[in-house]
Design an enzyme around this catalytic site. Structure first.
Site, PDB file in Angstrom:
ATOM      1  N   GLU A  70      27.677  56.946  56.713  1.00 34.52           N
ATOM      2  CA  GLU A  70      28.706  56.413  57.670  1.00 34.52           C
ATOM      3  C   GLU A  70      30.122  57.005  57.187  1.00 34.52           C
ATOM      4  O   GLU A  70      30.392  57.163  56.234  1.00 34.52           O
ATOM      5  CB  GLU A  70      28.857  54.988  57.599  1.00 34.52           C
ATOM      6  CG  GLU A  70      27.385  54.330  58.368  1.00 34.52           C
ATOM      7  CD  GLU A  70      27.404  52.972  58.430  1.00 34.52           C
ATOM      8  OE1 GLU A  70      26.805  52.487  59.259  1.00 34.52           O
ATOM      9  OE2 GLU A  70      28.107  52.252  57.603  1.00 34.52           O
ATOM     10  N   CYS A  94      37.729  58.206  56.465  1.00 32.29           N
ATOM     11  CA  CYS A  94      37.058  57.582  55.277  1.00 32.29           C
ATOM     12  C   CYS A  94      35.898  58.257  55.291  1.00 32.29           C
ATOM     13  O   CYS A  94      34.963  57.974  56.046  1.00 32.29           O
ATOM     14  CB  CYS A  94      37.086  55.841  55.563  1.00 32.29           C
ATOM     15  SG  CYS A  94      36.073  55.106  54.116  1.00 32.29           S
ATOM     16  N   CYS A 108      29.967  44.248  47.643  1.00 32.64           N
ATOM     17  CA  CYS A 108      29.936  45.166  48.503  1.00 32.64           C
ATOM     18  C   CYS A 108      28.580  45.681  49.287  1.00 32.64           C
ATOM     19  O   CYS A 108      27.561  45.649  48.618  1.00 32.64           O
ATOM     20  CB  CYS A 108      30.282  46.638  47.629  1.00 32.64           C
ATOM     21  SG  CYS A 108      30.368  48.357  48.673  1.00 32.64           S
ATOM     22  N   GLU A 117      29.773  56.483  45.051  1.00 34.49           N
ATOM     23  CA  GLU A 117      30.739  56.583  44.123  1.00 34.49           C
ATOM     24  C   GLU A 117      31.070  58.388  43.774  1.00 34.49           C
ATOM     25  O   GLU A 117      30.067  58.839  43.254  1.00 34.49           O
ATOM     26  CB  GLU A 117      30.245  55.981  42.805  1.00 34.49           C
ATOM     27  CG  GLU A 117      31.031  56.419  41.503  1.00 34.49           C
ATOM     28  CD  GLU A 117      32.414  55.936  41.754  1.00 34.49           C
ATOM     29  OE1 GLU A 117      32.781  54.906  42.194  1.00 34.49           O
ATOM     30  OE2 GLU A 117      33.371  56.971  41.257  1.00 34.49           O
ATOM     31  N   CYS A 162      24.475  53.748  47.211  1.00 33.70           N
ATOM     32  CA  CYS A 162      25.221  53.609  45.940  1.00 33.70           C
ATOM     33  C   CYS A 162      24.204  52.868  44.935  1.00 33.70           C
ATOM     34  O   CYS A 162      23.503  52.034  44.929  1.00 33.70           O
ATOM     35  CB  CYS A 162      26.474  52.900  46.116  1.00 33.70           C
ATOM     36  SG  CYS A 162      27.583  52.884  44.708  1.00 33.70           S
ATOM     37  N   CYS A 185      28.133  46.950  42.906  1.00 37.55           N
ATOM     38  CA  CYS A 185      29.307  45.838  42.957  1.00 37.55           C
ATOM     39  C   CYS A 185      28.673  44.837  43.877  1.00 37.55           C
ATOM     40  O   CYS A 185      28.380  44.998  44.927  1.00 37.55           O
ATOM     41  CB  CYS A 185      30.405  46.608  43.445  1.00 37.55           C
ATOM     42  SG  CYS A 185      31.295  47.684  42.469  1.00 37.55           S
ATOM     43  N   SER A 206      39.038  50.884  41.764  1.00 41.50           N
ATOM     44  CA  SER A 206      38.874  49.599  42.262  1.00 41.50           C
ATOM     45  C   SER A 206      38.907  48.673  40.929  1.00 41.50           C
ATOM     46  O   SER A 206      37.850  48.481  40.159  1.00 41.50           O
ATOM     47  CB  SER A 206      37.490  49.708  42.897  1.00 41.50           C
ATOM     48  OG  SER A 206      37.352  50.494  43.901  1.00 41.50           O
ATOM     49  N   LEU A 207      39.820  47.887  40.992  1.00 42.07           N
ATOM     50  CA  LEU A 207      40.165  46.908  39.698  1.00 42.07           C
ATOM     51  C   LEU A 207      39.507  45.629  39.975  1.00 42.07           C
ATOM     52  O   LEU A 207      38.544  45.210  39.159  1.00 42.07           O
ATOM     53  CB  LEU A 207      41.716  47.028  39.263  1.00 42.07           C
ATOM     54  CG  LEU A 207      41.852  46.334  37.867  1.00 42.07           C
ATOM     55  CD1 LEU A 207      41.357  47.366  36.747  1.00 42.07           C
ATOM     56  CD2 LEU A 207      43.385  46.129  37.766  1.00 42.07           C
ATOM     57  N   HIS A 208      40.027  44.855  40.879  1.00 42.31           N
ATOM     58  CA  HIS A 208      39.669  43.674  41.090  1.00 42.31           C
ATOM     59  C   HIS A 208      39.605  42.627  40.184  1.00 42.31           C
ATOM     60  O   HIS A 208      39.570  41.370  40.551  1.00 42.31           O
ATOM     61  CB  HIS A 208      38.025  43.699  41.957  1.00 42.31           C
ATOM     62  CG  HIS A 208      37.958  44.749  42.804  1.00 42.31           C
ATOM     63  ND1 HIS A 208      38.765  44.937  43.840  1.00 42.31           N
ATOM     64  CD2 HIS A 208      37.100  45.774  42.944  1.00 42.31           C
ATOM     65  CE1 HIS A 208      38.398  46.079  44.664  1.00 42.31           C
ATOM     66  NE2 HIS A 208      37.251  46.239  44.181  1.00 42.31           N
ATOM     67  N   CYS A 251      36.218  48.089  54.660  1.00 42.68           N
ATOM     68  CA  CYS A 251      35.975  48.429  53.166  1.00 42.68           C
ATOM     69  C   CYS A 251      34.943  47.602  52.633  1.00 42.68           C
ATOM     70  O   CYS A 251      34.782  46.435  52.780  1.00 42.68           O
ATOM     71  CB  CYS A 251      37.251  48.130  52.279  1.00 42.68           C
ATOM     72  SG  CYS A 251      38.386  49.351  51.977  1.00 42.68           S
TER      73      CYS A 251
HETATM   74  N1  SAH Z   1      32.842  53.741  45.112  1.00 44.42           N
HETATM   75  C1  SAH Z   1      34.116  53.582  45.147  1.00 44.42           C
HETATM   76  C2  SAH Z   1      34.435  53.991  46.814  1.00 44.42           C
HETATM   77  C3  SAH Z   1      33.886  53.202  47.713  1.00 44.42           C
HETATM   78  S1  SAH Z   1      34.357  51.376  48.163  1.00 44.42           S
HETATM   79  C4  SAH Z   1      34.802  52.401  44.836  1.00 44.42           C
HETATM   80  O1  SAH Z   1      34.256  51.709  44.243  1.00 44.42           O
HETATM   81  O2  SAH Z   1      36.071  52.529  44.577  1.00 44.42           O
HETATM   82  C5  SAH Z   1      35.838  51.339  48.668  1.00 44.42           C
HETATM   83  C6  SAH Z   1      36.868  50.137  48.311  1.00 44.42           C
HETATM   84  O3  SAH Z   1      36.178  49.010  49.112  1.00 44.42           O
HETATM   85  C7  SAH Z   1      36.599  49.711  46.800  1.00 44.42           C
HETATM   86  O4  SAH Z   1      37.793  49.482  46.518  1.00 44.42           O
HETATM   87  C8  SAH Z   1      35.688  48.502  46.742  1.00 44.42           C
HETATM   88  O5  SAH Z   1      35.827  47.816  45.635  1.00 44.42           O
HETATM   89  C9  SAH Z   1      36.065  47.934  47.891  1.00 44.42           C
HETATM   90  N2  SAH Z   1      35.121  46.984  48.573  1.00 44.42           N
HETATM   91  C10 SAH Z   1      33.799  46.812  48.356  1.00 44.42           C
HETATM   92  N3  SAH Z   1      33.287  45.979  49.227  1.00 44.42           N
HETATM   93  C11 SAH Z   1      34.220  45.453  49.776  1.00 44.42           C
HETATM   94  C12 SAH Z   1      34.402  43.901  50.555  1.00 44.42           C
HETATM   95  N4  SAH Z   1      33.190  43.536  50.890  1.00 44.42           N
HETATM   96  N5  SAH Z   1      35.752  43.724  51.070  1.00 44.42           N
HETATM   97  C13 SAH Z   1      36.753  44.430  50.559  1.00 44.42           C
HETATM   98  N6  SAH Z   1      36.611  45.737  49.950  1.00 44.42           N
HETATM   99  C14 SAH Z   1      35.442  45.926  49.564  1.00 44.42           C
END
Ligand code: SAH
Length: 370
Positions: free
Chosen positions: A116, A129, A143, A188, A136, A140, A242-244, A361
């Site tokens: 997508e 995007c 996600c 990724e 993937c 995570c 992507s820290l979180h 996202c």
């Molecule tokens: N693999 C890469 C890029 C893809 S995801 C990465 O992890 O950075 C793009 C962004 O969306 C990342 O910051 C990811 O953590 C975030 N993301 C994933 N699932 C999400 C969700 N359910 N709600 C909000 N952000 C999310």
């Protein structure tokens, strides 16, 4: 040799011969060839090297999808190319528009797999995007893409084509060219490094789309070894991580990659990146209810950010139909903003886009919501 084994061996040899004959008939995707290899190909086939330049221009600047389109080549040359190569291009299988103008595309690849890509229009910019892998492998937990099996890496042409297609849609529906590209779709990017870099090279090159690298952002879960490699390679695009969570135990619960690539190693690689590139890092940070919504979590983030020139994008959690995760209360987000700002750290709260069509996202999972 026993009488029984002889026919068996013949069968194996016959199968092998068939296999190699098949291999010969599977034509190569011409877009995997560099300009130089194309030039060499023509010289080897008793033609002029400059034909290689012409074909390269058709393939990348003009995005030709068939050899017939290459009208400045003699018919015989086009036939010769058809005999030797194919052009594997992407196809928009389905397209959906959100009430906020976001457009989500299901893109079909030459082997039938789907990824997508999303067009996100705002007042000031239109952003593509794009995906870098089919599925993937990183799991995570919050996600939707992470729940899909990783099938394969996209090749450079498939990444490039997504940008070309989104640029076309941007002009068609919003009357302006694409201004930004984010590698925040499926996959990724740092686990498909070679092809992503090759695609970015073509996107930024004058013999491609000629876009500025400053308008490209690569988002990663944070793989220290690869972040250092990017810095060494002198890349010119922006880096988002992507820290979180800035506490190892919590980050590991959200992102299993943190078990083997922890926050300290990540920080070390980001400091290396900054030393080499002098470009700030953007941290993406989703605030989840009951995961990272306490003052302790906020303080840990502040402490982490103070060690590296960075800014923070707070992203609202986009629902993926999972009971386990929920967006934190607005008050907590406000608390994050206040504490970060008091500590002179730039912070933005990112509004979710395309949520109604599962284009936001983390929602990309090949589901076309009706
Ligand atoms: N693999 C890469 C890029 C893809 S995801 C990465 O992890 O950075 C793009 C962004 O969306 C990342 O910051 C990811 O953590 C975030 N993301 C994933 N699932 C999400 C969700 N359910 N709600 C909000 N952000 C999310």
């Amino acid at each position: 040799m026993s009488k029984f084994r002889q026919p068996y061996l013949f069968a194996i040899i016959y199968k092998k011969i068939l296999f190699f004959q098949n291999m010969k008939t599977i034509k190569k995707d011409i877009r995997t060839l560099s300009k130089e290899s194309l030039r060499v190909f023509f010289v080897k086939n008793s033609d002029k090297a400059f034909r290689g330049n012409q074909v390269y221009e058709w393939l990348w600047i003009k995005s030709a999808q068939t050899f017939n389109e290459m009208t400045n080549l003699p018919l015989t040359t086009r036939e010769m190319l058809k005999d030797n190569f194919v052009i594997n291009h992407i196809l928009v299988d389905k397209m959906q528009k959100s009430i906020d103008g976001t457009i989500k595309n299901a893109i079909k690849l030459y082997d039938g797999l789907i990824v997508e890509s999303v067009l996100i229009p705002t007042k000031k910019r239109t952003t593509a995007c794009v995906s870098s892998q089919v599925g993937c492998s990183l799991d995570c937990n919050f996600c939707a893409t992470g729940k899909l099996k990783r099938m394969r890496n996209l090749n450079a042409g498939e990444i490039y084509d997504q940008v070309v297609e989104i640029n076309r849609q941007s002009k068609l529906y919003y009357n302006r060219k694409l201004s930004n590209i984010v590698f925040m779709g499926m996959g990724e990017p740092l686990l498909n490094y070679k092809n992503v870099i090759n695609a970015i090279h073509k996107i930024t090159n004058d013999e491609g789309l000629g876009m500025s690298a400053k308008r490209i952002t690569l988002s990663t879960v944070g793989i220290p070894k690869m972040i250092k490699k990017m810095a060494d390679d002198g890349v010119k695009f922006n880096l988002a991580v992507s820290l979180h969570a800035a506490i190892n135990e919590i980050r590991s619960r959200l992102m299993p990659i943190n078990d083997t690539n922890n926050l300290e190693d990540l920080l070390d690689s980001l400091q290396y990146w900054y030393e080499k590139t002098k470009r700030k890092i953007t941290f993406e940070y989703v605030v989840f209810k009951e995961f990272n919504d306490t003052q302790k979590d906020i303080n840990a983030l502040v402490k982490y950010c103070k060690q590296i020139p960075s800014k923070v994008n707070l992203i609202t959690y986009n629902n993926i139909g999972d009971e386990e995760y929920q967006a934190a209360d607005r008050k907590i987000i406000e608390q994050y903003v206040k504490t970060l700002e008091t500590n002179n750290i730039i912070v933005k709260v990112r509004r979710s886009r395309g949520d109604d069509i599962a284009a936001a996202c983390g929602q990309l999972a090949n589901k076309m919501i009706r």
